[in-house]
Design an enzyme around this catalytic site. Sequence first.
Site, PDB file in Angstrom:
ATOM      1  N   CYS A 109       2.114 -94.619  65.681  1.00 50.08           N
ATOM      2  CA  CYS A 109       2.651 -95.715  64.855  1.00 50.08           C
ATOM      3  C   CYS A 109       2.487 -95.386  63.368  1.00 50.08           C
ATOM      4  O   CYS A 109       1.364 -95.232  62.885  1.00 50.08           O
ATOM      5  CB  CYS A 109       1.926 -97.014  65.218  1.00 50.08           C
ATOM      6  SG  CYS A 109       2.144 -98.344  64.031  1.00 50.08           S
ATOM      7  N   CYS A 120       0.558 -98.022  61.415  1.00 47.62           N
ATOM      8  CA  CYS A 120      -0.888 -97.923  61.638  1.00 47.62           C
ATOM      9  C   CYS A 120      -1.499 -96.858  60.726  1.00 47.62           C
ATOM     10  O   CYS A 120      -2.582 -97.048  60.172  1.00 47.62           O
ATOM     11  CB  CYS A 120      -1.173 -97.587  63.101  1.00 47.62           C
ATOM     12  SG  CYS A 120      -0.513 -98.784  64.288  1.00 47.62           S
ATOM     13  N   CYS A 164       4.473 -92.648  79.654  1.00 53.95           N
ATOM     14  CA  CYS A 164       4.807 -93.816  78.829  1.00 53.95           C
ATOM     15  C   CYS A 164       3.556 -94.664  78.572  1.00 53.95           C
ATOM     16  O   CYS A 164       2.940 -95.187  79.507  1.00 53.95           O
ATOM     17  CB  CYS A 164       5.886 -94.639  79.531  1.00 53.95           C
ATOM     18  SG  CYS A 164       6.133 -96.281  78.849  1.00 53.95           S
ATOM     19  N   CYS A 220       3.869 -98.227  79.734  1.00 53.99           N
ATOM     20  CA  CYS A 220       3.730 -98.333  81.190  1.00 53.99           C
ATOM     21  C   CYS A 220       2.260 -98.345  81.587  1.00 53.99           C
ATOM     22  O   CYS A 220       1.853 -99.106  82.475  1.00 53.99           O
ATOM     23  CB  CYS A 220       4.450 -97.176  81.874  1.00 53.99           C
ATOM     24  SG  CYS A 220       6.218 -97.069  81.515  1.00 53.99           S
TER      25      CYS A 220
END
Length: 335
Positions: free
Chosen positions: A59, A62, A183, A186
């Site tokens: 990110c 972040c 993922c 997931c």
Amino acid sequence: IFFRNPMAFALRPALVVLLALCAWAAGAAGPEPRELTDATFDAAIDGAATFVMFYAPSCSHCAEFAPTWAALAGTLGEIQVAKVDCASEAGAQTCARLDIAGYPTLKLIEDRTVYTYSEARDVEGLRTFALGGYQGTRGALLRKPFATASVDDPLVVPITDANISDVERGEAPVLLEFYAPWCSHCRQLAPVYAELAQVLATAKPEVMVAKIDGTTSELALKRYGIRGFPTIMLLHKGRVWGYEGRRTVEGLQRFVEAPTNLVGAVPSDWRPWDEAAHALQSAWDNVQCVFSVKPAAAGLLYGAGVVTGCVLVVVLSVCLPYPKAPRRPGAQKQD
């Protein structure tokens, strides 16, 4: 060397002062935010208020916010400043417990009550919130750890290309998750999905909770047009509903009990010509993506293609001989 070089000898006091300043800066850097995992989270928050940043290494927001969060550590007295990596297996269950849907997410936890920070991400605003401002916001009770919901719960049925047709033809409703092992979202969903299977085993035992690995069952992905992970669908009596809500046990249970967002019928078996249609659709999607993200570059590429096509037509028309018209029967050649 200092005695041999007068300039170096003259600079010696300055070097001593510089080293002293470096040592002082190293000691004054302050503590770093504490890294928490699923195994250490509950013990860390017991008995002390804890301000936590939930983040993912990939990110960019972040990464930009990290220096501000590090500067906050050690400035809140007895309040801990911590962080949890939601993209790692070590922190995925904690992020699922707190319904983390984006990064970075900031939450203060005190006495098992969770307060979410949603103001400006600056040190002053963060300090004001942590040092009492959170008491004016609405808190939520922290969910218990997933003590009985393992990631590979036996109540979640694995599906593959080989047996998905049997599931589709069955009479029972099937909640199906398309996932990929790599993922992070997931992995974050996995304990929630396992707990949901246990809840539905009592509340709606006729529902099959299943999952299919999209990296090994590409045929199912093509048939259902899956373009991202995780994707959750409900299959029942030849119809398919797509889930677009928050990935929580409560939200998914409501979806199973009263499905919305009907997306169509269960797709028919994959036919050879469907491969070409799928490839064309993927190519068109890529073209649309390029035009939407880089319109100037895409327009230049399109113009270059048109010019190249026109030049090619001109070259072919000049280089290739025109076919001669056939002679009519009985026509005589003129002298």
